[in-house]
Design an enzyme around this catalytic site. Structure first.
Site, PDB file in Angstrom:
ATOM      1  N   TYR A 162       0.831  -1.208   0.000  1.00 48.99           N
ATOM      2  CA  TYR A 162       0.000   0.000   0.000  1.00 48.99           C
ATOM      3  C   TYR A 162       0.867   1.261   0.000  1.00 48.99           C
ATOM      4  O   TYR A 162       0.691   2.150  -0.835  1.00 48.99           O
ATOM      5  CB  TYR A 162      -0.907  -0.029   1.228  1.00 48.99           C
ATOM      6  CG  TYR A 162      -1.850   1.153   1.322  1.00 48.99           C
ATOM      7  CD1 TYR A 162      -2.913   1.295   0.438  1.00 48.99           C
ATOM      8  CD2 TYR A 162      -1.684   2.127   2.301  1.00 48.99           C
ATOM      9  CE1 TYR A 162      -3.782   2.379   0.526  1.00 48.99           C
ATOM     10  CE2 TYR A 162      -2.548   3.208   2.401  1.00 48.99           C
ATOM     11  CZ  TYR A 162      -3.596   3.329   1.509  1.00 48.99           C
ATOM     12  OH  TYR A 162      -4.450   4.401   1.594  1.00 48.99           O
TER      13      TYR A 162
HETATM   14  N1  LIG Z   1     -10.110   5.946   4.351  1.00 49.93           N
HETATM   15  C1  LIG Z   1      -8.941   6.444   4.696  1.00 49.93           C
HETATM   16  O1  LIG Z   1      -8.660   6.673   5.884  1.00 49.93           O
HETATM   17  C2  LIG Z   1      -7.914   6.766   3.651  1.00 49.93           C
HETATM   18  C3  LIG Z   1      -6.689   7.291   4.077  1.00 49.93           C
HETATM   19  C4  LIG Z   1      -5.716   7.580   3.130  1.00 49.93           C
HETATM   20  C5  LIG Z   1      -5.950   7.340   1.795  1.00 49.93           C
HETATM   21  N2  LIG Z   1      -7.155   6.826   1.402  1.00 49.93           N
HETATM   22  C6  LIG Z   1      -7.340   6.589  -0.037  1.00 49.93           C
HETATM   23  O2  LIG Z   1      -8.540   7.181  -0.481  1.00 49.93           O
HETATM   24  C7  LIG Z   1      -9.131   6.353  -1.474  1.00 49.93           C
HETATM   25  C8  LIG Z   1     -10.551   5.989  -1.056  1.00 49.93           C
HETATM   26  O3  LIG Z   1     -10.508   5.359   0.212  1.00 49.93           O
HETATM   27  P1  LIG Z   1     -11.849   4.837   0.916  1.00 49.93           P
HETATM   28  O4  LIG Z   1     -11.546   4.663   2.341  1.00 49.93           O
HETATM   29  O5  LIG Z   1     -12.978   5.694   0.475  1.00 49.93           O
HETATM   30  O6  LIG Z   1     -11.945   3.384   0.236  1.00 49.93           O
HETATM   31  P2  LIG Z   1     -13.223   2.431   0.012  1.00 49.93           P
HETATM   32  O7  LIG Z   1     -12.708   1.047   0.185  1.00 49.93           O
HETATM   33  O8  LIG Z   1     -14.374   2.892   0.826  1.00 49.93           O
HETATM   34  O9  LIG Z   1     -13.567   2.685  -1.527  1.00 49.93           O
HETATM   35  C9  LIG Z   1     -12.719   2.213  -2.537  1.00 49.93           C
HETATM   36  C10 LIG Z   1     -13.580   1.810  -3.712  1.00 49.93           C
HETATM   37  O10 LIG Z   1     -12.689   1.278  -4.720  1.00 49.93           O
HETATM   38  C11 LIG Z   1     -13.336   0.174  -5.307  1.00 49.93           C
HETATM   39  N3  LIG Z   1     -12.361  -0.736  -5.890  1.00 49.93           N
HETATM   40  C12 LIG Z   1     -11.537  -1.582  -5.219  1.00 49.93           C
HETATM   41  N4  LIG Z   1     -10.838  -2.314  -6.104  1.00 49.93           N
HETATM   42  C13 LIG Z   1     -11.216  -1.902  -7.334  1.00 49.93           C
HETATM   43  C14 LIG Z   1     -10.851  -2.309  -8.640  1.00 49.93           C
HETATM   44  N5  LIG Z   1      -9.978  -3.315  -8.858  1.00 49.93           N
HETATM   45  N6  LIG Z   1     -11.429  -1.681  -9.707  1.00 49.93           N
HETATM   46  C15 LIG Z   1     -12.352  -0.689  -9.497  1.00 49.93           C
HETATM   47  N7  LIG Z   1     -12.741  -0.293  -8.277  1.00 49.93           N
HETATM   48  C16 LIG Z   1     -12.171  -0.889  -7.212  1.00 49.93           C
HETATM   49  C17 LIG Z   1     -14.096  -0.485  -4.152  1.00 49.93           C
HETATM   50  O11 LIG Z   1     -15.160  -1.316  -4.623  1.00 49.93           O
HETATM   51  C18 LIG Z   1     -14.584   0.705  -3.367  1.00 49.93           C
HETATM   52  O12 LIG Z   1     -15.907   1.094  -3.740  1.00 49.93           O
HETATM   53  C19 LIG Z   1      -8.227   5.149  -1.637  1.00 49.93           C
HETATM   54  O13 LIG Z   1      -7.340   5.374  -2.701  1.00 49.93           O
HETATM   55  C20 LIG Z   1      -7.476   5.109  -0.321  1.00 49.93           C
HETATM   56  O14 LIG Z   1      -6.227   4.494  -0.433  1.00 49.93           O
HETATM   57  C21 LIG Z   1      -8.133   6.537   2.296  1.00 49.93           C
END
Ligand SMILES: NC(=O)c1ccc[n+]([C@@H]2O[C@H](COP(=O)([O-])OP(=O)(O)OC[C@H]3O[C@@H](n4cnc5c(N)ncnc54)[C@H](O)[C@@H]3O)[C@@H](O)[C@H]2O)c1
Length: 259
Positions: A162
């Protein structure tokens, strides 16, 4: 007219959001539709895409796309579908990311989990952004791209697949911003802290390390995302990273003073 009126021009601005089925991507896609911007909701989960569009203020502005963005053929199909439905895609948000599991530490993570994380975050982000940029350049149209990176682009997460994918994305933002700037395509990063969305299993006790005193929610990211995407509000901003973390990244081993 107020500076904050009409941050987008729905007649010219069209968006594509990956990971729009859940969490931060969903919140940003819904906010774009709320501003009248026709938006492709792309995600691997058909159920999530349908539910997100059903929750939208104006479902007629939402275009569904379901596919696994780890596959380059699916990325090409998404580009074709988005261009077919919208014409030029002027605003791109890359939020899709596979789930993170604490068990996948450096001695345990397997090859396919490593590859999937890099394929969705970094490879798909590059492939999609480049495909969209080529079309915008040919059409002499400006654009604005936003990549969801992480605080762990710079600090370890105990999940090397990651953190290395996010570090790659952070540099991709800078590479693209430099190359595409002369074509009026801006590229920036949004850096969430601990956001209680699907991608992060939130432990409420973490709030004590957050100066603003609470975990974030997906909706905390959408206003900043729209501000950075908007050419009206951020027209001279590119290659930047905007941290939205309630101050989490200020935390170290010194406690804040008692007042
Ligand atoms: N939530 C946090 O605290 C946080 C912190 C830092 C960074 N982020 C980043 O922000 C972004 C969103 O995070 P989140 O917490 O909303 O994630 P989430 O898991 O709620 O949403 C991610 C979405 O991506 C989709 N997905 C996964 N694999 C896929 C694929 N192969 N093809 C198409 N879609 C796919 C999933 O179905 C999901 O709907 C991510 O890139 C994550 O790394 C999140």
């Amino acid at each position: 007219m107020s500076l904050f009126d009409s941050p987008f021009d729905p007649a010219r601005d069209h968006a594509l959001v990956t990971g729009a089925g859940n969490g931060i991507g969903r919140a940003i896609a819904l906010a774009l539709v709320g501003e009248g911007v026709k938006t492709v909701f792309a995600d691997v989960s058909a159920e999530r895409v349908s539910a997100a569009i059903a929750a939208s203020a104006r479902p007629e502005l939402a275009v569904p796309f379901v596919g696994d963005l780890a596959e380059v053929e699916t990325c090409d199909a998404l580009l074709a579908a988005a261009h077919g439905a919208l014409g030029e895609v002027t605003h791109f948000v890359h939020s899709a990311s596979p789930p993170r599991r604490e068990a996948d530490h450096a001695l345990a993570v397997d090859r396919s989990t490593w590859q999937q994380m890099h394929a969705v975050n970094l490879d798909a982000g590059f492939h999609l952004a480049r495909g969209l940029a080529k079309r915008l350049i040919a059409a002499k149209r400006p654009g604005s791209f936003l990549f969801l990176t992480s605080l762990h682009a710079g600090t370890p997460r105990n999940l090397p697949h990651y953190s290395t994918a996010k570090a790659g994305m952070a540099m991709l933002v800078k590479e693209l911003a430099k190359t595409l700037g002369r074509h009026r395509i801006r590229v920036n990063a949004l850096v969430p802290g601990a956001i209680a969305a699907g991608g992060f299993v939130a432990d409420a006790s973490l709030a004590r390390h957050i100066p603003l005193g609470r975990l974030g929610e997906a909706g905390d990211l959408a206003p900043m995302a729209l501000a950075v995407l908007s050419d009206k509000l951020s027209g001279y901003v590119t290659g930047a990273a905007f941290v939205v973390d309630g101050g989490l990244s200020l935390t170290n081993w010194f406690e804040a003073p008692e007042l």
